[in-house]
Design a protein around this motif. Sequence first.
Motif, PDB file in Angstrom:
ATOM      1  N   LEU A 106       0.847  -1.252   0.041  1.00 49.21           N
ATOM      2  CA  LEU A 106       0.054  -0.167  -0.086  1.00 49.21           C
ATOM      3  C   LEU A 106       0.916   1.067   0.058  1.00 49.21           C
ATOM      4  CD1 LEU A 106      -3.195  -0.198   0.125  1.00 49.21           C
ATOM      5  CD2 LEU A 106      -3.149   0.624   2.363  1.00 49.21           C
ATOM      6  N   ALA A 107       0.881   1.935  -0.909  1.00 47.06           N
ATOM      7  CA  ALA A 107       1.731   3.083  -1.337  1.00 47.06           C
ATOM      8  C   ALA A 107       1.019   4.447  -0.628  1.00 47.06           C
ATOM      9  CB  ALA A 107       2.092   3.381  -2.751  1.00 47.06           C
ATOM     10  N   SER A 108      -0.383   4.345  -0.861  1.00 43.58           N
ATOM     11  CA  SER A 108      -1.122   5.487  -0.386  1.00 43.58           C
ATOM     12  C   SER A 108      -2.427   5.164   0.067  1.00 43.58           C
ATOM     13  CB  SER A 108      -1.244   6.510  -1.788  1.00 43.58           C
ATOM     14  OG  SER A 108      -2.160   7.582  -1.381  1.00 43.58           O
ATOM     15  N   VAL A 109      -3.224   5.907   0.873  1.00 41.63           N
ATOM     16  CA  VAL A 109      -4.341   5.567   1.589  1.00 41.63           C
ATOM     17  C   VAL A 109      -5.360   6.881   1.101  1.00 41.63           C
ATOM     18  CG1 VAL A 109      -3.801   4.076   3.259  1.00 41.63           C
ATOM     19  CG2 VAL A 109      -3.802   6.640   3.828  1.00 41.63           C
ATOM     20  N   LEU A 110      -6.407   6.821   0.705  1.00 44.64           N
ATOM     21  CA  LEU A 110      -7.108   7.837   0.272  1.00 44.64           C
ATOM     22  C   LEU A 110      -8.167   8.112   1.489  1.00 44.64           C
ATOM     23  CD1 LEU A 110      -8.143   6.581  -3.401  1.00 44.64           C
ATOM     24  CD2 LEU A 110      -6.995   8.738  -2.615  1.00 44.64           C
ATOM     25  N   VAL A 111      -8.508   9.250   1.747  1.00 44.45           N
ATOM     26  CA  VAL A 111      -9.404  10.053   2.784  1.00 44.45           C
ATOM     27  C   VAL A 111     -10.353  10.767   2.157  1.00 44.45           C
ATOM     28  CG1 VAL A 111      -7.890   9.431   4.583  1.00 44.45           C
ATOM     29  CG2 VAL A 111      -7.814  11.660   3.513  1.00 44.45           C
ATOM     30  N   GLY A 112     -11.559  11.135   2.486  1.00 50.36           N
ATOM     31  CA  GLY A 112     -12.412  12.142   2.199  1.00 50.36           C
ATOM     32  C   GLY A 112     -12.356  13.153   3.247  1.00 50.36           C
ATOM     33  N   ALA A 113     -12.949  14.125   3.024  1.00 51.33           N
ATOM     34  CA  ALA A 113     -13.070  15.133   3.878  1.00 51.33           C
ATOM     35  C   ALA A 113     -14.273  16.002   3.610  1.00 51.33           C
ATOM     36  CB  ALA A 113     -11.947  16.185   4.003  1.00 51.33           C
ATOM     37  N   SER A 114     -15.016  16.544   4.744  1.00 48.34           N
ATOM     38  CA  SER A 114     -16.172  17.422   4.647  1.00 48.34           C
ATOM     39  C   SER A 114     -15.741  18.577   4.975  1.00 48.34           C
ATOM     40  CB  SER A 114     -17.113  16.933   5.575  1.00 48.34           C
ATOM     41  OG  SER A 114     -17.007  16.606   6.807  1.00 48.34           O
ATOM     42  N   ARG A 115     -14.454  18.914   5.843  1.00 50.43           N
ATOM     43  CA  ARG A 115     -14.061  20.303   6.336  1.00 50.43           C
ATOM     44  C   ARG A 115     -12.381  19.956   6.270  1.00 50.43           C
ATOM     45  NH1 ARG A 115     -13.414  19.006  11.848  1.00 50.43           N
ATOM     46  NH2 ARG A 115     -14.557  17.301  12.398  1.00 50.43           N
ATOM     47  N   PRO A 116     -11.783  21.193   6.189  1.00 49.42           N
ATOM     48  CA  PRO A 116     -10.437  21.110   5.964  1.00 49.42           C
ATOM     49  C   PRO A 116      -9.612  20.508   7.149  1.00 49.42           C
ATOM     50  CG  PRO A 116     -11.061  23.317   5.214  1.00 49.42           C
ATOM     51  CD  PRO A 116     -12.107  22.574   5.945  1.00 49.42           C
ATOM     52  N   GLN A 117     -10.137  20.525   8.672  1.00 46.06           N
ATOM     53  CA  GLN A 117      -9.565  20.312   9.640  1.00 46.06           C
ATOM     54  C   GLN A 117      -9.370  18.697   9.708  1.00 46.06           C
ATOM     55  OE1 GLN A 117      -8.134  22.267  12.239  1.00 46.06           O
ATOM     56  NE2 GLN A 117      -7.323  20.015  13.169  1.00 46.06           N
ATOM     57  N   GLN A 118     -10.337  17.993   9.173  1.00 48.51           N
ATOM     58  CA  GLN A 118     -10.403  16.396   8.910  1.00 48.51           C
ATOM     59  C   GLN A 118      -8.912  16.099   8.399  1.00 48.51           C
ATOM     60  OE1 GLN A 118     -14.091  15.798   6.977  1.00 48.51           O
ATOM     61  NE2 GLN A 118     -14.729  15.043   8.867  1.00 48.51           N
ATOM     62  N   LEU A 119      -8.507  16.916   7.398  1.00 49.00           N
ATOM     63  CA  LEU A 119      -7.159  16.687   6.825  1.00 49.00           C
ATOM     64  C   LEU A 119      -5.926  16.707   7.685  1.00 49.00           C
ATOM     65  CD1 LEU A 119      -7.641  17.729   2.990  1.00 49.00           C
ATOM     66  CD2 LEU A 119      -8.033  15.446   4.010  1.00 49.00           C
ATOM     67  N   VAL A 120      -6.024  17.714   8.446  1.00 48.36           N
ATOM     68  CA  VAL A 120      -4.842  17.924   9.308  1.00 48.36           C
ATOM     69  C   VAL A 120      -4.857  16.906  10.495  1.00 48.36           C
ATOM     70  CG1 VAL A 120      -4.233  19.814  11.314  1.00 48.36           C
ATOM     71  CG2 VAL A 120      -5.377  20.515   9.082  1.00 48.36           C
ATOM     72  N   ASP A 121      -5.981  16.594  10.845  1.00 50.61           N
ATOM     73  CA  ASP A 121      -6.176  15.364  11.817  1.00 50.61           C
ATOM     74  C   ASP A 121      -5.712  14.018  11.079  1.00 50.61           C
ATOM     75  OD1 ASP A 121      -7.105  17.251  13.465  1.00 50.61           O
ATOM     76  OD2 ASP A 121      -9.284  16.502  13.085  1.00 50.61           O
ATOM     77  N   ASN A 122      -5.987  13.752  10.041  1.00 53.54           N
ATOM     78  CA  ASN A 122      -5.623  12.376   9.395  1.00 53.54           C
ATOM     79  C   ASN A 122      -4.142  12.380   9.138  1.00 53.54           C
ATOM     80  OD1 ASN A 122      -8.271  11.427   9.339  1.00 53.54           O
ATOM     81  ND2 ASN A 122      -8.480  12.198   7.131  1.00 53.54           N
ATOM     82  N   VAL A 123      -3.560  13.434   8.563  1.00 50.83           N
ATOM     83  CA  VAL A 123      -2.024  13.414   8.516  1.00 50.83           C
ATOM     84  C   VAL A 123      -1.372  13.295   9.676  1.00 50.83           C
ATOM     85  CG1 VAL A 123      -0.130  14.866   7.560  1.00 50.83           C
ATOM     86  CG2 VAL A 123      -2.213  14.945   6.418  1.00 50.83           C
ATOM     87  N   LYS A 124      -1.730  13.430  10.761  1.00 51.73           N
ATOM     88  CA  LYS A 124      -1.243  13.130  12.043  1.00 51.73           C
ATOM     89  C   LYS A 124      -1.055  11.407  12.187  1.00 51.73           C
ATOM     90  CE  LYS A 124      -3.145  16.995  14.634  1.00 51.73           C
ATOM     91  NZ  LYS A 124      -4.143  17.301  15.706  1.00 51.73           N
ATOM     92  N   ALA A 125      -1.371  10.741  11.558  1.00 51.72           N
ATOM     93  CA  ALA A 125      -1.054   9.486  11.223  1.00 51.72           C
ATOM     94  C   ALA A 125       0.328   9.087  11.076  1.00 51.72           C
ATOM     95  CB  ALA A 125      -2.348   8.411  10.411  1.00 51.72           C
TER      96      ALA A 125
END
Length: 336
Positions: free
Chosen positions: A290-309
């Motif tokens: 797995l080179a990449s995982v796709l995430v969806g977002a309904s607001r920008p902060q969700q991406l900020v939180d997901n990248v913390k992984a």
Amino acid sequence: MYEANPKRYDNMVYNRLGDSGLKLSAIGLGLWHNFGSVDAYENQRAIVQQAFDLGITYFDLANNYGPEPGSAEENFGRIMATDMKPYRDEMVIASKAGYEMWDGPYGNWGSRKSIIASADQSLKRMGLDYVDIFYSHRADPETNVYETAQALDSLVREGKALYVGISNYSGAQTEAIIKCFEDMHTPFVVHQPRYNMFNRGVEKDLFPVLKKYHKAAAGFSSLCQGLLTDKYLNGIPKNSRAAKSTSPFLEPKQVEETLKTVKALNEVAESRHQTLAEMALAWNLRKPELASVLVGASRPQQLVDNVKALDHLEFSDEELKTIDDILGKQGSIDWA
């Protein structure tokens, strides 16, 4: 005028797609939801900008994303024209064809007629000369696999795509089309399967094929439609997909069936000082295929939180065993 974060590449991880020269950001933005004609355009702009500012370079679309079908590509095209055009060469933009897009016999599946027409329409909607990756969105049981492969190959030779990929193909279907791509020397680089803690069938069926041919995957439904987040730990929120029935893969009954498992997984995440979503994304990325995982977002902060992984990708053997034990009690899930 949007100006990208000058430090956007400092913390993102970029993984090579198998034996190809292309790298994807370990987190990619999927535009299946929240980018349609029914969604607020300024919020869409904010999400795309935030993604790029975080170092996310992989933007994943399909011809039928919306609603209405095609509107996600149209909106993304507007964002490209107003905000992202100066950064086009720093982005990997993908689209797909294979699910029903228009009436009649040519707006579906994997014929040469359908794939090439769909690709042309997608490029027009997005205002692009080419996409970086064009996918066959699903295998066509009634079209010879060589014809589908040849159509994708044509897109590359005509300069409409740099690379090609496939999605939702079984292991056997993947091996069959890879052999066609090898015959034609087509730059096939990626498979996009559904993969998360609740959907692990590809580990035995698909991943061995990808390993055999030195190919990579970019997983979708990485958080199982939000089940692998803290959203449903205390019931079903009124504004959630499950409550609204806006997703064909997520209903209240399904949330209830997994609640005990999700709570147990959340305890493991807390012991790792992560949110459940962060741990779930890190767990996906533990697989070398797995080179990449796709995430969806309904607001920008969700991406900020997901990248913390990406701050904590390592798992101990004990943690992996505990997670396997928890998931083993749940059993296989095929609906998300």
